[in-house]
Design a protein around this motif. Structure first.
Motif, PDB file in Angstrom:
ATOM      1  N   ALA A  37     -43.029 -30.826  47.368  1.00 11.23           N
ATOM      2  CA  ALA A  37     -43.376 -32.055  46.459  1.00 11.23           C
ATOM      3  C   ALA A  37     -43.706 -31.613  44.955  1.00 11.23           C
ATOM      4  CB  ALA A  37     -44.349 -33.095  46.909  1.00 11.23           C
ATOM      5  N   GLN A  38     -44.557 -30.577  45.048  1.00 15.09           N
ATOM      6  CA  GLN A  38     -45.088 -30.028  43.661  1.00 15.09           C
ATOM      7  C   GLN A  38     -43.811 -29.452  43.046  1.00 15.09           C
ATOM      8  OE1 GLN A  38     -48.483 -27.603  44.378  1.00 15.09           O
ATOM      9  NE2 GLN A  38     -49.641 -29.042  43.023  1.00 15.09           N
ATOM     10  N   GLY A  39     -43.014 -28.725  43.675  1.00 13.41           N
ATOM     11  CA  GLY A  39     -41.827 -28.130  43.238  1.00 13.41           C
ATOM     12  C   GLY A  39     -40.897 -29.099  42.752  1.00 13.41           C
ATOM     13  N   GLU A  40     -40.605 -29.895  43.489  1.00 11.76           N
ATOM     14  CA  GLU A  40     -39.468 -31.006  42.742  1.00 11.76           C
ATOM     15  C   GLU A  40     -40.209 -31.795  41.561  1.00 11.76           C
ATOM     16  OE1 GLU A  40     -38.013 -33.789  45.864  1.00 11.76           O
ATOM     17  OE2 GLU A  40     -37.959 -32.182  47.241  1.00 11.76           O
ATOM     18  N   ARG A  41     -41.560 -31.943  41.554  1.00 12.57           N
ATOM     19  CA  ARG A  41     -42.243 -32.664  40.494  1.00 12.57           C
ATOM     20  C   ARG A  41     -42.162 -31.892  39.100  1.00 12.57           C
ATOM     21  NH1 ARG A  41     -45.966 -36.981  40.905  1.00 12.57           N
ATOM     22  NH2 ARG A  41     -47.535 -35.511  39.984  1.00 12.57           N
ATOM     23  N   GLN A  42     -42.172 -30.538  39.399  1.00 10.06           N
ATOM     24  CA  GLN A  42     -41.971 -29.551  38.328  1.00 10.06           C
ATOM     25  C   GLN A  42     -40.502 -29.508  37.560  1.00 10.06           C
ATOM     26  OE1 GLN A  42     -42.905 -25.529  39.323  1.00 10.06           O
ATOM     27  NE2 GLN A  42     -42.764 -24.860  37.163  1.00 10.06           N
ATOM     28  N   VAL A  43     -39.643 -29.784  38.582  1.00 10.81           N
ATOM     29  CA  VAL A  43     -37.985 -29.522  38.031  1.00 10.81           C
ATOM     30  C   VAL A  43     -38.176 -30.759  37.621  1.00 10.81           C
ATOM     31  CG1 VAL A  43     -35.770 -29.639  38.954  1.00 10.81           C
ATOM     32  CG2 VAL A  43     -37.332 -27.994  39.822  1.00 10.81           C
ATOM     33  N   ALA A  44     -38.422 -32.156  37.907  1.00 10.07           N
ATOM     34  CA  ALA A  44     -38.273 -33.370  37.543  1.00 10.07           C
ATOM     35  C   ALA A  44     -38.792 -33.592  35.990  1.00 10.07           C
ATOM     36  CB  ALA A  44     -39.127 -34.603  38.406  1.00 10.07           C
ATOM     37  N   ALA A  45     -39.895 -32.859  35.963  1.00 12.44           N
ATOM     38  CA  ALA A  45     -40.542 -32.595  34.503  1.00 12.44           C
ATOM     39  C   ALA A  45     -39.613 -31.951  33.488  1.00 12.44           C
ATOM     40  CB  ALA A  45     -41.834 -32.172  34.445  1.00 12.44           C
ATOM     41  N   GLN A  46     -38.825 -31.043  34.052  1.00 14.23           N
ATOM     42  CA  GLN A  46     -37.966 -30.033  33.369  1.00 14.23           C
ATOM     43  C   GLN A  46     -36.553 -31.089  32.745  1.00 14.23           C
ATOM     44  OE1 GLN A  46     -38.407 -27.241  31.754  1.00 14.23           O
ATOM     45  NE2 GLN A  46     -40.463 -27.281  32.533  1.00 14.23           N
ATOM     46  N   ASP A  48     -36.648 -34.243  32.578  1.00 12.28           N
ATOM     47  CA  ASP A  48     -36.761 -35.353  31.773  1.00 12.28           C
ATOM     48  C   ASP A  48     -36.618 -34.849  30.474  1.00 12.28           C
ATOM     49  OD1 ASP A  48     -37.291 -37.049  33.657  1.00 12.28           O
ATOM     50  OD2 ASP A  48     -39.889 -36.650  33.497  1.00 12.28           O
ATOM     51  N   MET A  49     -36.422 -33.488  29.813  1.00 12.22           N
ATOM     52  CA  MET A  49     -36.265 -33.051  28.905  1.00 12.22           C
ATOM     53  C   MET A  49     -34.883 -33.178  28.399  1.00 12.22           C
ATOM     54  SD  MET A  49     -38.492 -29.398  29.318  1.00 12.22           S
ATOM     55  CE  MET A  49     -38.086 -28.782  27.675  1.00 12.22           C
ATOM     56  N   LEU A  50     -33.877 -33.452  29.304  1.00 17.19           N
ATOM     57  CA  LEU A  50     -32.534 -33.640  28.906  1.00 17.19           C
ATOM     58  C   LEU A  50     -32.409 -35.171  27.966  1.00 17.19           C
ATOM     59  CD1 LEU A  50     -30.980 -33.232  32.590  1.00 17.19           C
ATOM     60  CD2 LEU A  50     -30.626 -31.581  30.416  1.00 17.19           C
ATOM     61  N   GLY A  51     -31.282 -35.019  27.208  1.00 16.97           N
ATOM     62  CA  GLY A  51     -31.093 -36.132  26.158  1.00 16.97           C
ATOM     63  C   GLY A  51     -30.892 -37.354  26.990  1.00 16.97           C
ATOM     64  N   THR A  55     -28.332 -39.179  33.084  1.00 13.79           N
ATOM     65  CA  THR A  55     -28.928 -39.985  34.080  1.00 13.79           C
ATOM     66  C   THR A  55     -29.595 -38.995  34.999  1.00 13.79           C
ATOM     67  OG1 THR A  55     -27.722 -41.859  33.461  1.00 13.79           O
ATOM     68  CG2 THR A  55     -28.755 -41.738  35.832  1.00 13.79           C
ATOM     69  N   VAL A  56     -30.848 -38.964  35.315  1.00 15.16           N
ATOM     70  CA  VAL A  56     -31.482 -38.164  36.353  1.00 15.16           C
ATOM     71  C   VAL A  56     -32.118 -38.989  37.382  1.00 15.16           C
ATOM     72  CG1 VAL A  56     -33.246 -36.267  36.674  1.00 15.16           C
ATOM     73  CG2 VAL A  56     -31.973 -36.607  34.439  1.00 15.16           C
ATOM     74  N   LEU A  57     -31.597 -38.666  38.622  1.00 16.28           N
ATOM     75  CA  LEU A  57     -32.126 -39.365  39.805  1.00 16.28           C
ATOM     76  C   LEU A  57     -32.788 -38.494  40.764  1.00 16.28           C
ATOM     77  CD1 LEU A  57     -28.727 -41.395  40.835  1.00 16.28           C
ATOM     78  CD2 LEU A  57     -30.559 -42.260  39.373  1.00 16.28           C
ATOM     79  N   ARG A 163     -31.913 -26.200  30.400  1.00 20.40           N
ATOM     80  CA  ARG A 163     -30.991 -25.482  29.327  1.00 20.40           C
ATOM     81  C   ARG A 163     -29.726 -25.295  30.226  1.00 20.40           C
ATOM     82  NH1 ARG A 163     -34.473 -21.803  28.549  1.00 20.40           N
ATOM     83  NH2 ARG A 163     -33.597 -20.150  29.839  1.00 20.40           N
ATOM     84  N   HIS A 164     -29.656 -24.936  31.239  1.00 23.22           N
ATOM     85  CA  HIS A 164     -28.389 -24.528  32.039  1.00 23.22           C
ATOM     86  C   HIS A 164     -27.507 -25.851  32.115  1.00 23.22           C
ATOM     87  CE1 HIS A 164     -25.685 -22.706  35.284  1.00 23.22           C
ATOM     88  NE2 HIS A 164     -25.747 -23.998  35.402  1.00 23.22           N
ATOM     89  N   VAL A 165     -27.891 -27.092  32.454  1.00 22.98           N
ATOM     90  CA  VAL A 165     -27.396 -28.225  32.400  1.00 22.98           C
ATOM     91  C   VAL A 165     -26.695 -28.540  30.962  1.00 22.98           C
ATOM     92  CG1 VAL A 165     -27.065 -30.706  32.605  1.00 22.98           C
ATOM     93  CG2 VAL A 165     -28.474 -29.100  34.561  1.00 22.98           C
ATOM     94  N   ASN A 166     -27.765 -28.372  30.037  1.00 24.40           N
ATOM     95  CA  ASN A 166     -27.070 -28.618  28.733  1.00 24.40           C
ATOM     96  C   ASN A 166     -26.083 -27.668  28.198  1.00 24.40           C
ATOM     97  OD1 ASN A 166     -28.004 -30.906  27.277  1.00 24.40           O
ATOM     98  ND2 ASN A 166     -29.964 -30.183  27.182  1.00 24.40           N
ATOM     99  N   SER A 167     -26.043 -26.558  28.770  1.00 24.74           N
ATOM    100  CA  SER A 167     -25.339 -25.365  28.004  1.00 24.74           C
ATOM    101  C   SER A 167     -23.798 -25.336  28.737  1.00 24.74           C
ATOM    102  CB  SER A 167     -25.960 -24.074  28.387  1.00 24.74           C
ATOM    103  OG  SER A 167     -25.865 -23.607  29.871  1.00 24.74           O
ATOM    104  N   GLN A 168     -23.464 -26.311  29.741  1.00 28.11           N
ATOM    105  CA  GLN A 168     -22.301 -26.320  30.377  1.00 28.11           C
ATOM    106  C   GLN A 168     -21.128 -26.966  29.241  1.00 28.11           C
ATOM    107  OE1 GLN A 168     -21.939 -24.337  33.217  1.00 28.11           O
ATOM    108  NE2 GLN A 168     -24.140 -24.062  32.569  1.00 28.11           N
ATOM    109  N   PRO A 169     -19.982 -26.726  29.357  1.00 24.38           N
ATOM    110  CA  PRO A 169     -18.940 -27.142  28.699  1.00 24.38           C
ATOM    111  C   PRO A 169     -18.883 -28.715  28.962  1.00 24.38           C
ATOM    112  CG  PRO A 169     -17.965 -25.790  30.382  1.00 24.38           C
ATOM    113  CD  PRO A 169     -19.253 -25.548  30.253  1.00 24.38           C
ATOM    114  N   ARG A 170     -18.389 -29.437  28.076  1.00 20.96           N
ATOM    115  CA  ARG A 170     -18.326 -30.837  28.317  1.00 20.96           C
ATOM    116  C   ARG A 170     -17.117 -31.419  29.093  1.00 20.96           C
ATOM    117  NH1 ARG A 170     -20.457 -35.487  25.137  1.00 20.96           N
ATOM    118  NH2 ARG A 170     -19.360 -37.568  25.717  1.00 20.96           N
TER     119      ARG A 170
END
Length: 254
Positions: A37-46, A48-51, A55-57, A163-170
């Protein structure tokens, strides 16, 4: 979080003596769920930095059972299923379809691929056309090494995922992102039970209270270790001081 809290609730509360000595409040059977759960919450916090265009579920229920995908992200750069693992105190090696943690092979890569395929199948069925879902494996580890073979899924550390998600081509237009986000937010897209009543906020509050108790217990243990060390040192120091005092008194009397 829910499974961790269920296991915790099955055990007796800590006694006042256990609290005094700072005994760890987490039951051993709940430790893996807590770390997960801690690992998932850490990733969730990251994530949240997406624009705002993303949409993040979190904890997306899949199929007919109680399985889920840790995170699903929908945005202009695509749809991503994210499998998170917390091995903060371990060394991880990955290459191709093989992942080894402290000498032991684990099926994290295969599970990530299956989750991506399942997410693509379900979202495509809801959309009425093929929707590709890119699986990602996010691992918190003491050390992450890669073999000669490129991993079958991208393997990232928590701080790298946004950063990885943002860096992919549209790959999706704004209209497509809105449509896919609407589908992704519908539980019926993912699970046979379209409606579920679950007090998520209460789970979060209880889990955060458990985190605070664990932090306080660790602080109390450190304090008690120091107190015991001082007490141990004080015994010979007190005896030596008593000896000096006796010698001084004897000298005065003479």
């Amino acid at each position: 979080m829910q499974q961790c809290l269920v296991i915790q609730a099955d055990g007796p509360p800590r006694s006042g003596w256990a609290r005094f000595w700072g005994r760890h409040p987490l039951r051993p059977e709940a430790e893996s769920w807590f770390k997960g759960a801690q690992g998932e919450r850490q990733v969730a916090a990251q994530l949240d930095m997406l624009g705002s265009e993303y949409t993040v579920l979190h904890a997306v229920p899949v199929g007919a059972g109680d399985g889920d995908i840790d995170h699903v992200v929908v945005g202009p750069t695509g749809v991503f299923s994210i499998n998170t693992k917390n091995h903060a105190d371990r060394s991880v090696w990955v290459g191709g379809h093989t992942l080894v943690i402290s000498g032991r092979k684990l099926p994290h890569v295969q599970k990530s691929l299956k989750e991506g395929a399942k997410a693509s199948q379900l979202l495509s069925a809801a959309a009425g056309g093929p929707i590709r879902v890119q699986p990602l494996l996010v691992i918190e580890s003491a050390r992450l090494k890669f073999g000669d073979k490129v991993p079958a899924v991208p393997v990232l550390r928590p701080h790298e995922v946004a950063r990885h998600v943002n860096s992919q081509p549209r790959v999706h237009s704004d209209a497509a992102v809105r449509y896919l986000s609407m589908l992704a937010e519908e539980r019926g897209t993912w699970h046979v039970d379209a409606v579920v009543i679950n007090d998520t906020l209460r789970h979060v509050q209880r889990f955060e209270r458990l985190e605070r108790e664990i932090t306080a217990a660790a602080r109390q243990r450190r304090f008690m270790r120091k107190a015991v060390a001082v007490a141990i040192l004080a015994v010979p120091a007190g005896a030596l001081l008593g000896y000096w005092w006796a010698v001084a008194v004897s000298s005065i009397q003479q």
